[in-house]
Structures are given as C-alpha cells and as structure tokens.
Design an enzyme around this catalytic site. Sequence first.
Site, PDB file in Angstrom:
ATOM      1  N   HIS A  71      -6.681   3.887  -7.603  1.00  0.00           N
ATOM      2  CA  HIS A  71      -7.144   4.317  -8.930  1.00  0.00           C
ATOM      3  C   HIS A  71      -8.545   3.801  -9.297  1.00  0.00           C
ATOM      4  O   HIS A  71      -9.193   4.345 -10.176  1.00  0.00           O
ATOM      5  CB  HIS A  71      -6.182   3.820 -10.011  1.00  0.00           C
ATOM      6  CG  HIS A  71      -4.815   4.433  -9.949  1.00  0.00           C
ATOM      7  ND1 HIS A  71      -3.991   4.283  -8.856  1.00  0.00           N
ATOM      8  CD2 HIS A  71      -4.144   5.171 -10.846  1.00  0.00           C
ATOM      9  CE1 HIS A  71      -2.860   4.916  -9.089  1.00  0.00           C
ATOM     10  NE2 HIS A  71      -2.912   5.466 -10.295  1.00  0.00           N
TER      11      HIS A  71
ATOM     12  N   ASP B 136       1.117   8.328  -0.807  1.00  0.00           N
ATOM     13  CA  ASP B 136       0.821   7.219  -1.712  1.00  0.00           C
ATOM     14  C   ASP B 136       2.075   6.943  -2.533  1.00  0.00           C
ATOM     15  O   ASP B 136       2.998   7.759  -2.579  1.00  0.00           O
ATOM     16  CB  ASP B 136      -0.356   7.601  -2.633  1.00  0.00           C
ATOM     17  CG  ASP B 136      -0.667   6.507  -3.661  1.00  0.00           C
ATOM     18  OD1 ASP B 136      -0.646   5.317  -3.276  1.00  0.00           O
ATOM     19  OD2 ASP B 136      -0.897   6.824  -4.833  1.00  0.00           O
ATOM     20  N   SER B 137       2.066   5.813  -3.219  1.00  0.00           N
ATOM     21  CA  SER B 137       3.174   5.466  -4.104  1.00  0.00           C
ATOM     22  C   SER B 137       3.303   6.475  -5.250  1.00  0.00           C
ATOM     23  O   SER B 137       4.357   6.625  -5.829  1.00  0.00           O
ATOM     24  CB  SER B 137       2.931   4.079  -4.685  1.00  0.00           C
ATOM     25  OG  SER B 137       1.652   4.037  -5.291  1.00  0.00           O
TER      26      SER B 137
ATOM     27  N   CYS C 138      -7.819  -0.352  -4.457  1.00  0.00           N
ATOM     28  CA  CYS C 138      -6.636   0.341  -4.980  1.00  0.00           C
ATOM     29  C   CYS C 138      -7.061   1.771  -5.311  1.00  0.00           C
ATOM     30  O   CYS C 138      -8.184   2.001  -5.781  1.00  0.00           O
ATOM     31  CB  CYS C 138      -6.134  -0.386  -6.226  1.00  0.00           C
ATOM     32  SG  CYS C 138      -4.876   0.502  -7.138  1.00  0.00           S
TER      33      CYS C 138
ATOM     34  N   GLU D 228      -4.281   6.214 -15.376  1.00  0.00           N
ATOM     35  CA  GLU D 228      -3.269   7.271 -15.503  1.00  0.00           C
ATOM     36  C   GLU D 228      -3.186   7.802 -16.928  1.00  0.00           C
ATOM     37  O   GLU D 228      -2.750   8.922 -17.154  1.00  0.00           O
ATOM     38  CB  GLU D 228      -1.909   6.763 -15.019  1.00  0.00           C
ATOM     39  CG  GLU D 228      -1.961   6.558 -13.522  1.00  0.00           C
ATOM     40  CD  GLU D 228      -0.654   6.219 -12.878  1.00  0.00           C
ATOM     41  OE1 GLU D 228       0.317   5.952 -13.610  1.00  0.00           O
ATOM     42  OE2 GLU D 228      -0.612   6.210 -11.638  1.00  0.00           O
TER      43      GLU D 228
ATOM     44  N   CYS E 161      -2.959   4.731   0.170  1.00  0.00           N
ATOM     45  CA  CYS E 161      -2.465   3.746  -0.792  1.00  0.00           C
ATOM     46  C   CYS E 161      -2.965   2.369  -0.362  1.00  0.00           C
ATOM     47  O   CYS E 161      -2.718   1.950   0.787  1.00  0.00           O
ATOM     48  CB  CYS E 161      -0.928   3.779  -0.777  1.00  0.00           C
ATOM     49  SG  CYS E 161      -0.169   2.502  -1.800  1.00  0.00           S
TER      50      CYS E 161
HETATM   51  N1  DGL Z   1      -1.532   3.407  -5.053  1.00  0.00           N
HETATM   52  C1  DGL Z   1      -1.407   2.002  -5.285  1.00  0.00           C
HETATM   53  C2  DGL Z   1      -2.491   1.265  -4.490  1.00  0.00           C
HETATM   54  O1  DGL Z   1      -3.483   1.829  -4.098  1.00  0.00           O
HETATM   55  C3  DGL Z   1      -1.516   1.662  -6.761  1.00  0.00           C
HETATM   56  C4  DGL Z   1      -0.282   1.999  -7.561  1.00  0.00           C
HETATM   57  C5  DGL Z   1       0.929   1.173  -7.152  1.00  0.00           C
HETATM   58  O2  DGL Z   1       0.987  -0.021  -7.452  1.00  0.00           O
HETATM   59  O3  DGL Z   1       1.799   1.731  -6.510  1.00  0.00           O
HETATM   60  O4  DGL Z   1      -2.375   0.105  -4.248  1.00  0.00           O
END
Ligand code: DGL
Length: 304
Positions: free
Chosen positions: A187, A10-11, A185, A151, A73
């Site tokens: 989160h 993931d990012s 997303c 977060e 992600c």
């Molecule tokens: N993990 C990213 C997503 O699910 C969210 C955080 C980001 O923008 O990198 O899209």
Amino acid sequence: MRNFAIGAFDSGLGGLTVVKELRKALPNENIVYFGDTGRVPYGSKSEITITKYAKEDEAFLIKNNVKLIVAACGTVSSLTVDKPNTLSVPFFEMITPAVKSAVKATKNKRIGIIGTYATIKSEAHKNKIKELMPEAFVLGEACPLFVPMVENGIIDKNDIVVKEMVKRYLKPIKEAECDTLIMGCTHYPILESAFNEYLEGKVTLINPGEMLAKTVKEYLTENNLLNDSGCKKGLENECKIGLKNYGNNKNSERSNELKQGIEKTGRIEYFVSDKPDSFMKQALILLGEEASGDITKIDIEKEK
Ligand code: DGL
C-alpha cells in the site's frame, strides 16, 4: 506456456499496486490475480499462519495454469526470500529486487525499511542488505496504520491525518539520516508524495513492485516467455475505444495512458476470497485504473 498468464497474489487488494507496475512493464501479459480479502491482513499474523495461507494462494494460482508466480505482498515476500522454491513454476518475491536497487541508490549507506509488523520482524530486507553491503546501517519501522489509511482513501499529502501519521512513522528514518527508503508494503507507494513531502525530497524512495516488474520482464525476455498472443488491432483505434470507456474518469492514470496511445492488450482476471463489494473503489486507488476484468469470489479453503 509463453501465453499462460502471470499469477500474482496478495493478502488482499494491496497487491494491485504491484499489478500496476507489471502492467506498465509488461502491458501485453495476461494476469491472474488472487486477493485473499477474506483473510486479510497477513501483516499482523504469525509466520506459520502466513506461510499456510501463502501455500494455499499459490496452489490456487497453479491450478489456473500460470507460467510463474509473483508474491505481490511484502509480508509473504519477507517470509519466502531465500527459501527454496518448491513450486512447479518460477517464483518471484519483492525483497531481492528492492534491496538490490536500494544498495545501488544509497550514497551514505544508511537505508530505511517500512513495512508491516511481520515484514519488519522477519528482518528479511536487513539480512539481504547486509549480504550485499555489510557495512550498511539499516533501520526498519513497522507502519501498520498506513494500510487502512490507503484503503479508506486517506492519501492526500495535505490531509492532516496523513501528515501526522507520516511524521510519526518516518521520524526515526529522518533522524537516522537514511538517504534511501524501501516502501516494503504493497500500500505504501500510494503515499509516496506524502513521504516525499515529509522527507523534503532528500530520500530515494524504492517501490518494490516496480523493481519486481523489471525482474519479471528480464526473466520472461531472457527465457523467450513473453506473451505473443496479444490483440493485433490498430493501436489508435484501440485507444479511442479505451478512452471512450474511461470517459467518466478523465484524470485516471489509465485515461492519461490512453491519450498517449499506450494500449495494454493483456487482460486481468481477478479472484477474491470475500464479497467483492468495495473492489472497484479500492482498485481505482491501488491499480490507478478501473478494473476491467472479471471478478470472481472463491472459497480458498476449499480450493486445496
Ligand atoms: N499486502 C500486505 C503487505 O504488503 C499488507 C496488508 C496485510 O497486512 O496483509 O505486506
């Protein structure tokens, strides 16, 4: 091969909500997780940049001998759906399973999607929904502020900030009378009860991580690739030891699982691309349990 780990990236640490679902569905699988914490967020970056980062993240996982790769992600998934897989291992994204589930769930054929700017701009969910249900009405809303809220632990459905932001972002979905909403997303599932509260429990919320975990489980089962090297010790004893370790955190999801005798023999190894300072705090929110595996900082640019 069957005893190789599942690779997930993931990012940042949001993908831990996906790892949480993988752990529920596949408790005996080992997982190698890479969180690109040095380059997060991806959701506000261009397609070219996100694709470049994703390729590097995947290459790192492949070097770690994984049996398959999960794009944990939403943003990366939205840019890879339906693209041919050029990796040497199977690849799973989060769009297809979530869309299939939403199309099955909707009664009025009105589906909402929430995600990052890049995810909504890609229209990946919309295109996939239209393939399966051409007559569907689809509404996408970018909700960038949900990520920093989660977060920073601003997740309580009674918190005034949460109430206000959820109302602001979900109002169009409510007004459009969508009966199904994809939380597109990583989160967002953490805010599920706040969404439910605002939508008065009338909307089916789809957690893509949960649907993806089901898909991965089916794949591993059908292809005889489930890990069979798990710890064979007595379950009871294992859970007792686990409970002792989780004693300080009695209300965590993990300690509840241990009380019910659910042991997970799979191990998680974490890699991040920035200092892992706030890792434990974030992991507890996103993973729902204390992170127990090794956490290693790597230089992703040099891993190429
Ligand atoms: N993990 C990213 C997503 O699910 C969210 C955080 C980001 O923008 O990198 O899209």
